[in-house]
Design a protein around this motif. Structure first.
Motif, PDB file in Angstrom:
ATOM      1  N   ALA A 114       0.830  -1.208   0.000  1.00 46.11           N
ATOM      2  CA  ALA A 114       0.000   0.000   0.000  1.00 46.11           C
ATOM      3  C   ALA A 114       0.860   1.253   0.000  1.00 46.11           C
ATOM      4  O   ALA A 114       0.579   2.218  -0.717  1.00 46.11           O
ATOM      5  N   GLN A 115       1.924   1.225   0.767  1.00 47.59           N
ATOM      6  CA  GLN A 115       2.805   2.382   0.824  1.00 47.59           C
ATOM      7  C   GLN A 115       3.493   2.611  -0.522  1.00 47.59           C
ATOM      8  O   GLN A 115       3.573   3.736  -1.008  1.00 47.59           O
ATOM      9  N   LEU A 116       3.955   1.547  -1.142  1.00 51.93           N
ATOM     10  CA  LEU A 116       4.636   1.661  -2.434  1.00 51.93           C
ATOM     11  C   LEU A 116       3.708   2.115  -3.549  1.00 51.93           C
ATOM     12  O   LEU A 116       4.114   2.835  -4.459  1.00 51.93           O
ATOM     13  N   SER A 117       2.439   1.696  -3.478  1.00 50.32           N
ATOM     14  CA  SER A 117       1.488   2.035  -4.535  1.00 50.32           C
ATOM     15  C   SER A 117       0.605   3.233  -4.174  1.00 50.32           C
ATOM     16  O   SER A 117      -0.290   3.587  -4.921  1.00 50.32           O
ATOM     17  N   ASN A 118       0.859   3.823  -3.017  1.00 51.05           N
ATOM     18  CA  ASN A 118       0.120   4.994  -2.558  1.00 51.05           C
ATOM     19  C   ASN A 118      -1.391   4.729  -2.490  1.00 51.05           C
ATOM     20  O   ASN A 118      -2.203   5.532  -2.938  1.00 51.05           O
ATOM     21  N   LYS A 119      -1.766   3.562  -1.952  1.00 43.18           N
ATOM     22  CA  LYS A 119      -3.171   3.186  -1.817  1.00 43.18           C
ATOM     23  C   LYS A 119      -3.601   3.241  -0.363  1.00 43.18           C
ATOM     24  O   LYS A 119      -2.788   3.072   0.548  1.00 43.18           O
ATOM     25  N   LYS A 120      -4.890   3.461  -0.148  1.00 44.44           N
ATOM     26  CA  LYS A 120      -5.452   3.460   1.197  1.00 44.44           C
ATOM     27  C   LYS A 120      -5.599   2.034   1.693  1.00 44.44           C
ATOM     28  O   LYS A 120      -5.837   1.111   0.915  1.00 44.44           O
ATOM     29  N   VAL A 121      -5.469   1.882   2.998  1.00 40.64           N
ATOM     30  CA  VAL A 121      -5.610   0.583   3.644  1.00 40.64           C
ATOM     31  C   VAL A 121      -6.771   0.658   4.633  1.00 40.64           C
ATOM     32  O   VAL A 121      -6.912   1.641   5.358  1.00 40.64           O
ATOM     33  N   PHE A 122      -7.604  -0.358   4.645  1.00 42.30           N
ATOM     34  CA  PHE A 122      -8.659  -0.482   5.632  1.00 42.30           C
ATOM     35  C   PHE A 122      -8.194  -1.496   6.671  1.00 42.30           C
ATOM     36  O   PHE A 122      -7.715  -2.574   6.318  1.00 42.30           O
ATOM     37  N   VAL A 123      -8.327  -1.135   7.937  1.00 42.53           N
ATOM     38  CA  VAL A 123      -7.825  -1.957   9.032  1.00 42.53           C
ATOM     39  C   VAL A 123      -8.986  -2.465   9.873  1.00 42.53           C
ATOM     40  O   VAL A 123      -9.872  -1.694  10.245  1.00 42.53           O
ATOM     41  N   ARG A 124      -8.977  -3.756  10.172  1.00 37.18           N
ATOM     42  CA  ARG A 124      -9.980  -4.348  11.071  1.00 37.18           C
ATOM     43  C   ARG A 124      -9.243  -4.832  12.308  1.00 37.18           C
ATOM     44  O   ARG A 124      -8.284  -5.583  12.209  1.00 37.18           O
ATOM     45  N   THR A 125      -9.684  -4.364  13.477  1.00 32.02           N
ATOM     46  CA  THR A 125      -9.066  -4.787  14.725  1.00 32.02           C
ATOM     47  C   THR A 125      -9.955  -5.786  15.449  1.00 32.02           C
ATOM     48  O   THR A 125     -11.149  -5.898  15.167  1.00 32.02           O
ATOM     49  N   VAL A 126      -9.359  -6.497  16.380  1.00 36.19           N
ATOM     50  CA  VAL A 126     -10.106  -7.440  17.203  1.00 36.19           C
ATOM     51  C   VAL A 126     -10.798  -6.635  18.296  1.00 36.19           C
ATOM     52  O   VAL A 126     -10.143  -5.940  19.070  1.00 36.19           O
ATOM     53  N   GLU A 127     -12.135  -6.686  18.331  1.00 36.41           N
ATOM     54  CA  GLU A 127     -12.897  -5.898  19.301  1.00 36.41           C
ATOM     55  C   GLU A 127     -12.514  -6.267  20.723  1.00 36.41           C
ATOM     56  O   GLU A 127     -12.266  -7.428  21.028  1.00 36.41           O
ATOM     57  N   SER A 128     -12.437  -5.249  21.567  1.00 38.70           N
ATOM     58  CA  SER A 128     -12.110  -5.382  22.992  1.00 38.70           C
ATOM     59  C   SER A 128     -10.715  -5.949  23.232  1.00 38.70           C
ATOM     60  O   SER A 128     -10.429  -6.412  24.329  1.00 38.70           O
ATOM     61  N   SER A 129      -9.858  -5.920  22.227  1.00 40.27           N
ATOM     62  CA  SER A 129      -8.512  -6.461  22.406  1.00 40.27           C
ATOM     63  C   SER A 129      -7.594  -5.445  23.068  1.00 40.27           C
ATOM     64  O   SER A 129      -7.782  -4.239  22.945  1.00 40.27           O
ATOM     65  N   ASN A 130      -6.633  -5.969  23.790  1.00 36.62           N
ATOM     66  CA  ASN A 130      -5.610  -5.139  24.384  1.00 36.62           C
ATOM     67  C   ASN A 130      -4.668  -4.692  23.264  1.00 36.62           C
ATOM     68  O   ASN A 130      -4.285  -5.493  22.424  1.00 36.62           O
ATOM     69  N   GLU A 131      -4.328  -3.434  23.216  1.00 35.85           N
ATOM     70  CA  GLU A 131      -3.435  -2.850  22.212  1.00 35.85           C
ATOM     71  C   GLU A 131      -4.034  -2.851  20.811  1.00 35.85           C
ATOM     72  O   GLU A 131      -3.314  -2.749  19.822  1.00 35.85           O
ATOM     73  N   CYS A 132      -5.353  -2.980  20.670  1.00 35.68           N
ATOM     74  CA  CYS A 132      -6.027  -2.963  19.359  1.00 35.68           C
ATOM     75  C   CYS A 132      -5.335  -3.874  18.353  1.00 35.68           C
ATOM     76  O   CYS A 132      -4.845  -3.447  17.314  1.00 35.68           O
ATOM     77  N   LYS A 133      -5.304  -5.131  18.655  1.00 34.03           N
ATOM     78  CA  LYS A 133      -4.656  -6.108  17.774  1.00 34.03           C
ATOM     79  C   LYS A 133      -5.327  -6.093  16.407  1.00 34.03           C
ATOM     80  O   LYS A 133      -6.552  -6.133  16.289  1.00 34.03           O
ATOM     81  N   ILE A 134      -4.535  -6.024  15.356  1.00 30.13           N
ATOM     82  CA  ILE A 134      -5.049  -5.991  13.987  1.00 30.13           C
ATOM     83  C   ILE A 134      -5.427  -7.400  13.551  1.00 30.13           C
ATOM     84  O   ILE A 134      -4.613  -8.327  13.613  1.00 30.13           O
ATOM     85  N   ALA A 135      -6.675  -7.571  13.121  1.00 32.92           N
ATOM     86  CA  ALA A 135      -7.158  -8.862  12.643  1.00 32.92           C
ATOM     87  C   ALA A 135      -6.785  -9.056  11.175  1.00 32.92           C
ATOM     88  O   ALA A 135      -6.291 -10.113  10.776  1.00 32.92           O
ATOM     89  N   TYR A 136      -7.028  -8.013  10.351  1.00 35.90           N
ATOM     90  CA  TYR A 136      -6.662  -8.075   8.945  1.00 35.90           C
ATOM     91  C   TYR A 136      -6.690  -6.666   8.347  1.00 35.90           C
ATOM     92  O   TYR A 136      -7.236  -5.745   8.934  1.00 35.90           O
ATOM     93  N   VAL A 137      -6.091  -6.537   7.187  1.00 37.80           N
ATOM     94  CA  VAL A 137      -6.096  -5.275   6.441  1.00 37.80           C
ATOM     95  C   VAL A 137      -6.459  -5.568   4.998  1.00 37.80           C
ATOM     96  O   VAL A 137      -6.233  -6.672   4.493  1.00 37.80           O
ATOM     97  N   THR A 138      -7.066  -4.601   4.316  1.00 37.80           N
ATOM     98  CA  THR A 138      -7.368  -4.729   2.895  1.00 37.80           C
ATOM     99  C   THR A 138      -6.967  -3.443   2.183  1.00 37.80           C
ATOM    100  O   THR A 138      -6.966  -2.370   2.791  1.00 37.80           O
ATOM    101  N   LEU A 139      -6.630  -3.563   0.922  1.00 34.51           N
ATOM    102  CA  LEU A 139      -6.294  -2.400   0.096  1.00 34.51           C
ATOM    103  C   LEU A 139      -7.546  -1.872  -0.562  1.00 34.51           C
ATOM    104  O   LEU A 139      -8.418  -2.633  -0.981  1.00 34.51           O
TER     105      LEU A 139
END
Length: 67
Positions: free
Chosen positions: A39-64
């Motif tokens: 995403a950084q190399l192609s200058n695209k936006k990333v959508f981030v999904r976190t694990v609800e109620s997780s400590n430190e907002c653990k990332i579950a997955y990302v999509t471009l």
């Protein structure tokens, strides 16, 4: 990982109210890291999904964003 949004509005506990986390040793961690680099190399936006109620907002997955 910081975002352009307000992490205080997420349904998890962001580190210092700013950062979500992931580790390369987590399941899918390498794929998350690869997607973020692509995403950084192609200058695209990333959508981030976190694990609800997780400590430190653990990332579950990302999509471009398709552009």
């Amino acid at each position: 990982m910081g975002t352009s949004g307000d992490e205080r509005l997420m349904t998890c506990d962001a580190v210092s109210e700013v950062y979500s986390t992931f580790r390369s040793t987590d399941a899918g961690g390498d794929m998350i890291f690869s997607t973020l680099l692509a995403a950084q190399l192609s200058n695209k936006k990333v959508f981030v999904r976190t694990v609800e109620s997780s400590n430190e907002c653990k990332i579950a997955y990302v999509t471009l964003d398709k552009q």
